[in-house]
Design a protein around this motif. Structure first.
Motif, PDB file in Angstrom:
ATOM      1  N   GLY A 343     103.867  46.540  12.069  1.00 35.22           N
ATOM      2  CA  GLY A 343     104.632  47.953  13.222  1.00 35.22           C
ATOM      3  C   GLY A 343     103.981  47.575  14.236  1.00 35.22           C
ATOM      4  O   GLY A 343     104.175  47.734  15.780  1.00 35.22           O
ATOM      5  N   GLY A 344     102.380  47.234  13.784  1.00 36.32           N
ATOM      6  CA  GLY A 344     101.498  47.002  15.643  1.00 36.32           C
ATOM      7  C   GLY A 344     102.139  45.565  16.439  1.00 36.32           C
ATOM      8  O   GLY A 344     102.088  46.175  17.652  1.00 36.32           O
ATOM      9  N   THR A 345     102.548  45.140  15.355  1.00 35.61           N
ATOM     10  CA  THR A 345     103.607  43.743  15.869  1.00 35.61           C
ATOM     11  C   THR A 345     104.441  44.130  16.489  1.00 35.61           C
ATOM     12  O   THR A 345     104.603  43.645  18.001  1.00 35.61           O
ATOM     13  N   LEU A 346     105.399  45.014  16.077  1.00 37.72           N
ATOM     14  CA  LEU A 346     106.540  45.178  16.606  1.00 37.72           C
ATOM     15  C   LEU A 346     106.215  46.051  17.978  1.00 37.72           C
ATOM     16  O   LEU A 346     107.071  46.492  18.980  1.00 37.72           O
ATOM     17  N   ALA A 347     105.006  46.962  17.764  1.00 35.89           N
ATOM     18  CA  ALA A 347     104.584  47.373  19.048  1.00 35.89           C
ATOM     19  C   ALA A 347     104.434  46.757  21.011  1.00 35.89           C
ATOM     20  O   ALA A 347     105.866  46.976  21.390  1.00 35.89           O
ATOM     21  N   ARG A 348     103.907  45.915  20.448  1.00 37.39           N
ATOM     22  CA  ARG A 348     103.373  44.977  20.840  1.00 37.39           C
ATOM     23  C   ARG A 348     104.852  44.324  21.757  1.00 37.39           C
ATOM     24  O   ARG A 348     105.207  44.373  23.348  1.00 37.39           O
ATOM     25  N   LEU A 349     105.911  44.359  20.893  1.00 34.07           N
ATOM     26  CA  LEU A 349     107.262  43.347  21.454  1.00 34.07           C
ATOM     27  C   LEU A 349     107.880  44.283  22.186  1.00 34.07           C
ATOM     28  O   LEU A 349     108.239  44.379  22.909  1.00 34.07           O
ATOM     29  N   ARG A 350     108.136  45.346  21.542  1.00 35.21           N
ATOM     30  CA  ARG A 350     108.736  46.461  21.891  1.00 35.21           C
ATOM     31  C   ARG A 350     108.691  47.414  23.371  1.00 35.21           C
ATOM     32  O   ARG A 350     109.216  47.572  23.799  1.00 35.21           O
ATOM     33  N   CYS A 351     107.661  47.423  23.032  1.00 37.65           N
ATOM     34  CA  CYS A 351     106.230  48.415  24.090  1.00 37.65           C
ATOM     35  C   CYS A 351     105.714  47.758  24.854  1.00 37.65           C
ATOM     36  O   CYS A 351     104.452  47.383  24.705  1.00 37.65           O
ATOM     37  N   PRO A 352     105.585  46.777  25.554  1.00 36.41           N
ATOM     38  CA  PRO A 352     104.243  45.325  25.894  1.00 36.41           C
ATOM     39  C   PRO A 352     103.525  46.066  27.009  1.00 36.41           C
ATOM     40  O   PRO A 352     104.319  46.919  27.862  1.00 36.41           O
ATOM     41  N   ARG A 353     102.350  45.483  26.918  1.00 39.51           N
ATOM     42  CA  ARG A 353     101.397  46.038  27.681  1.00 39.51           C
ATOM     43  C   ARG A 353     101.952  45.817  29.151  1.00 39.51           C
ATOM     44  O   ARG A 353     102.394  44.251  29.669  1.00 39.51           O
ATOM     45  N   PRO A 354     101.414  46.496  30.666  1.00 41.54           N
ATOM     46  CA  PRO A 354     102.173  45.729  32.098  1.00 41.54           C
ATOM     47  C   PRO A 354     101.047  44.428  31.551  1.00 41.54           C
ATOM     48  O   PRO A 354     100.526  43.781  31.001  1.00 41.54           O
ATOM     49  N   GLY A 355     102.598  43.571  32.423  1.00 44.08           N
ATOM     50  CA  GLY A 355     102.047  41.789  32.541  1.00 44.08           C
ATOM     51  C   GLY A 355     102.044  40.968  31.099  1.00 44.08           C
ATOM     52  O   GLY A 355     102.778  39.643  31.541  1.00 44.08           O
ATOM     53  N   ASP A 356     102.642  41.661  30.376  1.00 49.32           N
ATOM     54  CA  ASP A 356     103.256  40.835  28.645  1.00 49.32           C
ATOM     55  C   ASP A 356     104.378  40.985  28.995  1.00 49.32           C
ATOM     56  O   ASP A 356     105.149  40.201  27.640  1.00 49.32           O
ATOM     57  N   GLU A 357     105.409  41.728  29.856  1.00 51.62           N
ATOM     58  CA  GLU A 357     106.945  42.178  29.189  1.00 51.62           C
ATOM     59  C   GLU A 357     107.563  40.459  29.159  1.00 51.62           C
ATOM     60  O   GLU A 357     107.224  39.754  30.618  1.00 51.62           O
ATOM     61  N   LEU A 392     100.007  55.100  20.360  1.00 49.69           N
ATOM     62  CA  LEU A 392      98.098  56.043  20.063  1.00 49.69           C
ATOM     63  C   LEU A 392      96.944  55.742  20.118  1.00 49.69           C
ATOM     64  O   LEU A 392      95.983  55.184  20.537  1.00 49.69           O
ATOM     65  N   VAL A 393      96.530  55.024  18.752  1.00 52.73           N
ATOM     66  CA  VAL A 393      95.116  54.419  18.279  1.00 52.73           C
ATOM     67  C   VAL A 393      94.781  53.271  18.971  1.00 52.73           C
ATOM     68  O   VAL A 393      93.995  52.967  19.548  1.00 52.73           O
ATOM     69  N   GLU A 394      95.764  52.312  18.666  1.00 49.82           N
ATOM     70  CA  GLU A 394      95.552  51.136  19.173  1.00 49.82           C
ATOM     71  C   GLU A 394      95.939  50.854  20.647  1.00 49.82           C
ATOM     72  O   GLU A 394      95.698  49.363  21.457  1.00 49.82           O
ATOM     73  N   ARG A 395      96.878  51.193  21.072  1.00 54.15           N
ATOM     74  CA  ARG A 395      96.870  51.119  23.133  1.00 54.15           C
ATOM     75  C   ARG A 395      96.363  52.536  23.477  1.00 54.15           C
ATOM     76  O   ARG A 395      95.684  52.022  24.976  1.00 54.15           O
ATOM     77  N   ALA A 396      97.020  53.498  23.664  1.00 52.46           N
ATOM     78  CA  ALA A 396      96.323  54.626  24.481  1.00 52.46           C
ATOM     79  C   ALA A 396      94.805  54.917  24.401  1.00 52.46           C
ATOM     80  O   ALA A 396      93.777  54.767  25.141  1.00 52.46           O
ATOM     81  N   ALA A 397      94.532  54.820  23.323  1.00 57.40           N
ATOM     82  CA  ALA A 397      93.115  55.933  23.266  1.00 57.40           C
ATOM     83  C   ALA A 397      92.418  54.080  22.776  1.00 57.40           C
ATOM     84  O   ALA A 397      90.810  54.244  24.235  1.00 57.40           O
ATOM     85  N   ARG A 398      92.642  53.504  23.129  1.00 53.19           N
ATOM     86  CA  ARG A 398      91.958  52.113  23.515  1.00 53.19           C
ATOM     87  C   ARG A 398      91.263  51.697  24.865  1.00 53.19           C
ATOM     88  O   ARG A 398      90.937  51.348  25.331  1.00 53.19           O
ATOM     89  N   VAL A 400      90.907  53.922  26.841  1.00 53.71           N
ATOM     90  CA  VAL A 400      90.458  55.034  27.967  1.00 53.71           C
ATOM     91  C   VAL A 400      88.733  54.337  27.394  1.00 53.71           C
ATOM     92  O   VAL A 400      88.561  54.318  27.856  1.00 53.71           O
ATOM     93  N   GLY A 401      89.198  53.742  25.954  1.00 52.59           N
ATOM     94  CA  GLY A 401      87.456  53.356  25.875  1.00 52.59           C
ATOM     95  C   GLY A 401      87.578  51.931  26.268  1.00 52.59           C
ATOM     96  O   GLY A 401      86.300  52.031  26.564  1.00 52.59           O
ATOM     97  N   ARG A 402      88.576  50.718  26.730  1.00 51.11           N
ATOM     98  CA  ARG A 402      87.917  49.978  27.551  1.00 51.11           C
ATOM     99  C   ARG A 402      88.380  50.285  29.082  1.00 51.11           C
ATOM    100  O   ARG A 402      88.534  49.363  29.934  1.00 51.11           O
ATOM    101  N   VAL A 403      88.662  51.647  29.180  1.00 48.27           N
ATOM    102  CA  VAL A 403      89.322  51.418  30.380  1.00 48.27           C
ATOM    103  C   VAL A 403      89.772  50.856  31.163  1.00 48.27           C
ATOM    104  O   VAL A 403      89.712  50.435  32.357  1.00 48.27           O
ATOM    105  N   ASP A 404      90.955  50.951  30.347  1.00 48.58           N
ATOM    106  CA  ASP A 404      91.781  49.312  31.533  1.00 48.58           C
ATOM    107  C   ASP A 404      93.046  49.876  31.703  1.00 48.58           C
ATOM    108  O   ASP A 404      94.228  50.652  31.191  1.00 48.58           O
ATOM    109  N   VAL A 405      92.715  49.491  33.192  1.00 47.96           N
ATOM    110  CA  VAL A 405      93.794  50.515  34.026  1.00 47.96           C
ATOM    111  C   VAL A 405      94.743  50.523  33.721  1.00 47.96           C
ATOM    112  O   VAL A 405      95.555  51.673  34.335  1.00 47.96           O
ATOM    113  N   PRO A 406      95.285  49.277  34.051  1.00 47.92           N
ATOM    114  CA  PRO A 406      96.756  49.290  34.033  1.00 47.92           C
ATOM    115  C   PRO A 406      97.474  49.775  33.164  1.00 47.92           C
ATOM    116  O   PRO A 406      98.656  49.953  33.177  1.00 47.92           O
ATOM    117  N   VAL A 407      96.670  50.095  31.914  1.00 49.41           N
ATOM    118  CA  VAL A 407      96.579  50.608  30.751  1.00 49.41           C
ATOM    119  C   VAL A 407      97.095  52.224  30.666  1.00 49.41           C
ATOM    120  O   VAL A 407      98.372  53.343  30.916  1.00 49.41           O
TER     121      VAL A 407
END
Length: 429
Positions: A343-357, A392-398, A400-407
């Motif tokens: 599911g985590g792998t599918l999430a990266r494919l179907r909702c990629p982070r900015p720059g990885d589209e 939620l856990v691996e993208r959104a909360a992370r 915040v923790g990494r101050v990942d501005v594009p995300v």
């Protein structure tokens, strides 16, 4: 060799986080120009460009960051902002530790206004021996059976770990060495050996060898593996790469799980904690965050069979080559539901982070190829739930923790997508 470092997205944009009363100068440490000017003043010399490459933020506790300094990025500086009452004593401890190691003057710095301690690499708050790792002494020359005479820093997480590519005099890779605090390196070696035990020599899954552990240096040694990281392959061949990954995960997930710690990252308690973190940092997104958390907690799958998971299956740990894929960095391997990793792998494919589209058709083909090559595909409902939880856990909360501005800028879309998946209003396929 020029030093490198595992990189999060450099930050030059405004940080979209709620104020932190315990760390009121937080955003100063997240602004490249401000930090560059501050370090130039502390060191008494012009330093050139300053680029943040990593951050770890704990709201109300601390902010850690790493910067690459100079036009060639040849100087690394790590920083930690403390609550005001703790900063001074932390600096004195850090300075005394550096002096005890014979470090040069100015290798540990303190800015009283921002309550921040700075360490000039190879000094580090917790890791000892970084200089020996990046400039190998003669006694480490033959630990791989081939001469290790130079190093390239591949990843550096201050206070936690550093990994170098070990090369011979001609620059050819002879292995990888990872420095960690305490006995973590031994555990890394033991974990990899446990995963490899009984693994067929020829097959769709390849893993590095655990060469050994040097306790006095706290060094874990690993053999090199072929391939290019998944995020570097051409977009057109992503479906083929995902098919190879699916076949490799089929083998890994079927390995015995006895002795491995549980994989708990996407369990309901972690989902609730991630939602709390995101709401506190982005109160403007509280409604969608609360709706997502409520939906995930109400529809959490019942516990099922445990599989052996990689535990940190991001694209840099998947090396694609002609014979399939190699999986590296299995420190976090654990026993959990296969749907969590898929599911985590599918999430990266179907909702990629900015720059990885990638284009939707290629993403759909890649998702289909992954699942087609996996021989025990979980139910669609389990995959959707774990994909939503991963966002939620691996993208959104992370973020915040990494101050990942594009995300952080993309957070509303990420949370809304996760909510649609959790409500089964949108298919992953």
């Amino acid at each position: 060799m020029a030093p490198g470092v595992g990189v999060s997205s450099p930050v030059r944009a405004a940080v979209e986080l709620a104020p932190d009363p315990v760390l009121p100068r937080r955003d100063d440490l997240l602004d490249d120009r401000t930090v560059g000017a501050l370090l130039s003043e502390l060191l008494g010399q012009p330093l050139g460009a300053c680029t943040r490459v990593r951050a770890k933020y704990r709201r109300g506790e601390s902010l850690r960051a790493t910067y690459r300094i100079g036009s060639d990025g040849g100087l690394l500086v790590s920083a930690r902002m403390f609550p005001a009452a703790k900063a001074g004593i932390q600096f004195l401890r850090a300075r005394d530790a550096a002096v005890a190691q014979g470090a040069a003057a100015g290798s540990v710095l303190f800015d009283q206004e921002t309550h921040t301690v700075f360490w000039v690499f190879p000094q580090d708050r917790k890791l000892r021996g970084l200089g020996r790792l990046t400039t190998p002494p003669p006694e480490l020359r033959d630990v791989f059976g081939a001469p290790w005479t130079q190093s390239e820093l591949m990843a550096y997480t201050p206070e936690k770990a550093a990994t170098v590519r070990c090369a011979d005099p001609r620059g050819r890779t002879v292995g990888f060495a990872k420095l960690q605090g305490g006995d973590e390196g031994r555990r890394s070696v033991d974990t990899l050996r446990a995963v490899r035990r009984g693994l067929p020599e020829h097959g769709p899954l390849r893993l590095p060898d655990a060469v050994g552990y040097l306790p006095e240096q706290h060094l874990a040694l690993f053999s090199p593996e072929p391939g290019r990281p998944l995020h570097q392959v051409e977009r057109a061949v992503v479906p083929q790469a995902m098919a190879a990954l699916g076949a490799a995960l089929s083998v890994l997930h079927a390995r015995p799980t006895a002795g491995f710690a549980p994989f708990t990252r996407l369990e309901p308690g972690q989902v609730a904690a991630a939602g709390h973190l995101v709401r506190a940092a982005r109160p403007d997104l509280a409604p969608v965050t609360e709706a997502l958390v409520d939906e995930l907690l109400a529809t959490a799958p019942a516990p099922g069979p445990r599989s052996l998971l990689h535990g940190d299956l991001h694209p840099k740990n998947v090396l694609v080559h002609d014979d399939g894929v190699s999986l590296v960095d299995l420190d976090q391997a654990g026993a959990g539901p296969a749907a969590a990793e898929l599911g985590g792998t599918l999430a990266r494919l179907r909702c990629p982070r900015p720059g990885d589209e990638i284009d939707p058709a290629t993403a759909a083909a890649a998702a289909e190829a992954l699942l087609a090559a996996y021989d025990r595909t979980p139910s669609a409902a389990d995959l959707r739930w774990h994909a939503a939880a991963a966002l939620l856990v691996e993208r959104a909360a992370r973020a915040v923790g990494r101050v990942d501005v594009p995300v952080l800028h993309d957070l509303e879309r990420v949370l809304a997508t996760a909510l649609r998946w959790a409500q089964r209003d949108e298919d992953l396929g």
